[in-house]
Design an enzyme around this catalytic site. Sequence first.
Site, short mmCIF file in Angstrom:
data_model
loop_
_atom_site.label_atom_id
_atom_site.label_comp_id
_atom_site.label_asym_id
_atom_site.label_seq_id
_atom_site.Cartn_x
_atom_site.Cartn_y
_atom_site.Cartn_z
N HIS A 104 61.78 29.96 7.98
CA HIS A 104 62.62 31.04 8.53
C HIS A 104 62.97 32.06 7.45
CE1 HIS A 104 66.69 32.56 10.13
NE2 HIS A 104 65.72 33.26 10.69
N HIS A 153 70.17 27.93 8.22
CA HIS A 153 70.51 28.15 9.63
C HIS A 153 70.10 26.95 10.47
CE1 HIS A 153 69.41 31.93 7.54
NE2 HIS A 153 70.64 32.23 7.88
FE1 FES Z 1 66.08 27.86 7.28
FE2 FES Z 1 67.12 30.05 8.31
S1 FES Z 1 66.42 29.75 6.28
S2 FES Z 1 66.78 28.16 9.28
#
Ligand code: FES
Length: 172
Positions: free
Chosen positions: A102, A121
């Site tokens: 992500h 997140h």
């Molecule tokens: Fe891992 Fe956003 S950086 S869920």
Amino acid sequence: MKCNRMVDVGRRQFLRGSLVGAAGAAAATVLPASQAKAQGLARVDYPSNRLANVADLVVNEPMDIAYPDADSPGVLLKLGQAVEGGVGPEGDIVAYSVLCPHKGWLMSYNAGDKTLNCPGHHSRFDCESGGQQIWGHATQNLPQFELRVADNGDIFAEGVDELIYGRLSNVL
Ligand code: FES
């Protein structure tokens, strides 16, 4: 009359062009891998890096590694039962990038449910299912490193199945 003939010629030329284009596209899609590699088409030459020996691993205890270079942290795991992409005598040894797909936060291993978990997140990835995402914001599964075990038990990483976070190419 002359005008109709011109339109007809134009139509035929258009169709001929379409057929040539389609034939070209079909030829491009059936290129053998060796030929594509020879032409340098979107292929990556991965290094073959020794990560550890089978004897160094303890079931469900992650070992920090890096692949394909020092700036790409990962984890080497012996899961205790045969899994997707697993190598070794029990087919249970796997390795993954620990950079969250992500936004690149560094993830940690949860031995309880054999997942990699992101503190950023809260994306979660299943280490027993090829790094499949099971929760969160990421839009791709976790990059899994392709492994090979030599006769003496040495474990080598020799490829990656997804794009490592922050890179335009896994091999810089
Ligand atoms: Fe891992 Fe956003 S950086 S869920």
